[in-house]
Design a protein around this motif. Structure first.
Motif, mmCIF file in Angstrom:
data_model
loop_
_atom_site.group_PDB
_atom_site.id
_atom_site.type_symbol
_atom_site.label_atom_id
_atom_site.label_comp_id
_atom_site.label_asym_id
_atom_site.label_seq_id
_atom_site.Cartn_x
_atom_site.Cartn_y
_atom_site.Cartn_z
ATOM 1 N N THR A 61 -34.800 -55.844 -2.487
ATOM 2 C CA THR A 61 -33.695 -56.004 -3.426
ATOM 3 C C THR A 61 -32.900 -57.252 -3.087
ATOM 4 O OG1 THR A 61 -33.513 -53.584 -3.647
ATOM 5 C CG2 THR A 61 -31.675 -54.904 -4.471
ATOM 6 N N GLU A 68 -32.676 -60.154 -14.127
ATOM 7 C CA GLU A 68 -33.584 -60.184 -15.267
ATOM 8 C C GLU A 68 -34.838 -59.402 -14.880
ATOM 9 O OE1 GLU A 68 -36.063 -63.552 -17.769
ATOM 10 O OE2 GLU A 68 -34.161 -64.105 -16.845
ATOM 11 N N SER A 69 -35.238 -58.443 -15.712
ATOM 12 C CA SER A 69 -36.462 -57.682 -15.464
ATOM 13 C C SER A 69 -37.662 -58.466 -15.961
ATOM 14 C CB SER A 69 -36.412 -56.332 -16.185
ATOM 15 O OG SER A 69 -35.387 -55.527 -15.658
ATOM 16 N N GLU A 84 -44.093 -56.629 -10.661
ATOM 17 C CA GLU A 84 -43.063 -56.263 -11.625
ATOM 18 C C GLU A 84 -41.718 -56.148 -10.930
ATOM 19 O OE1 GLU A 84 -42.164 -52.885 -15.027
ATOM 20 O OE2 GLU A 84 -43.972 -52.752 -13.825
ATOM 21 N N SER A 85 -40.672 -56.623 -11.602
ATOM 22 C CA SER A 85 -39.323 -56.490 -11.060
ATOM 23 C C SER A 85 -38.431 -55.798 -12.077
ATOM 24 C CB SER A 85 -38.738 -57.859 -10.705
ATOM 25 O OG SER A 85 -38.471 -58.594 -11.878
ATOM 26 N N ILE A 86 -37.384 -55.191 -11.562
ATOM 27 C CA ILE A 86 -36.417 -54.488 -12.399
ATOM 28 C C ILE A 86 -35.040 -55.039 -12.070
ATOM 29 C CG2 ILE A 86 -35.350 -52.252 -12.888
ATOM 30 C CD1 ILE A 86 -38.051 -50.996 -12.033
ATOM 31 N N ALA A 87 -34.273 -55.369 -13.100
ATOM 32 C CA ALA A 87 -32.893 -55.804 -12.911
ATOM 33 C C ALA A 87 -31.999 -54.579 -13.029
ATOM 34 C CB ALA A 87 -32.509 -56.835 -13.956
ATOM 35 N N GLU A 88 -31.101 -54.436 -12.074
ATOM 36 C CA GLU A 88 -30.200 -53.284 -12.071
ATOM 37 C C GLU A 88 -28.857 -53.699 -11.489
ATOM 38 O OE1 GLU A 88 -30.431 -49.444 -9.422
ATOM 39 O OE2 GLU A 88 -31.920 -49.339 -11.041
ATOM 40 N N ILE A 92 -32.020 -57.735 -8.347
ATOM 41 C CA ILE A 92 -33.436 -57.771 -8.726
ATOM 42 C C ILE A 92 -34.192 -56.943 -7.700
ATOM 43 C CG2 ILE A 92 -35.491 -59.202 -8.966
ATOM 44 C CD1 ILE A 92 -33.684 -61.462 -9.882
ATOM 45 N N LYS A 93 -34.944 -55.947 -8.192
ATOM 46 C CA LYS A 93 -35.690 -55.043 -7.310
ATOM 47 C C LYS A 93 -37.179 -55.176 -7.593
ATOM 48 C CE LYS A 93 -31.965 -51.724 -7.022
ATOM 49 N NZ LYS A 93 -31.656 -50.332 -6.798
ATOM 50 N N LEU A 94 -37.955 -55.202 -6.502
ATOM 51 C CA LEU A 94 -39.413 -55.261 -6.628
ATOM 52 C C LEU A 94 -40.039 -54.606 -5.407
ATOM 53 C CD1 LEU A 94 -40.502 -57.897 -4.677
ATOM 54 C CD2 LEU A 94 -39.115 -59.041 -6.397
#
Length: 142
Positions: A61, A68-69, A84-88, A92-94
């Motif tokens: 993280t 941005e996802s 793949e990444s997830i914005a939260e 940014i999490k991957l």
């Protein structure tokens, strides 16, 4: 008016911890391993790695700024990966496998970057803290 600006300046100084307050901390127990670039005993985080012990997968993280996802290009040394990444909430999490060449290069020199869309996030673990990164990798590897 001047009092308002002085108040805002004081608030900004209080909300941004001095660089000397930031450190790298390794947390480990039977259920979870984490390495955090943080100001201890506060909610201030720049970067975290987390895993379930011996799982072989690190959850990465990057905190701060707009997130941005999407597909992230992760680089360390000469190695690269796409994940793949997830914005939260501005983070940014991957996820990365700890046996992937990107993670091995990161553990070797402490530098890694992730690019998602037009955003780039980078982290550098200073030499005195590389042993904590390597211990994290060892505890997480499956």
């Amino acid at each position: 008016m001047i009092a308002s600006f002085a108040g805002l300046a004081l608030l900004a100084m209080q909300s941004t911890p001095p660089e000397a307050a930031w450190t790298w901390t390794l947390y480990a127990d039977e259920a979870r391993v984490a390495l955090a670039n943080e100001v201890p005993d506060t909610p201030n985080l720049r970067f975290t790695l987390e895993c379930d012990p011996a799982s072989g997968v690190a959850r990465v993280t990057f905190y701060g700024g707009a997130g941005e996802s999407g597909m992230a290009r992760v680089t360390a040394g000469e190695a690269s990966a796409v994940t793949e990444s997830i914005a939260e909430r501005g983070a940014i999490k991957l996820a990365l496998r700890t046996d992937h060449p990107v993670f091995a290069a990161f553990a070797a020199d402490g530098r890694m970057a992730a690019a998602v869309g037009g955003q780039r996030r980078a982290v550098e673990v200073p030499r005195p803290h590389l042993a904590k990164l390597r211990r994290f990798t060892e505890l997480c590897s499956g």
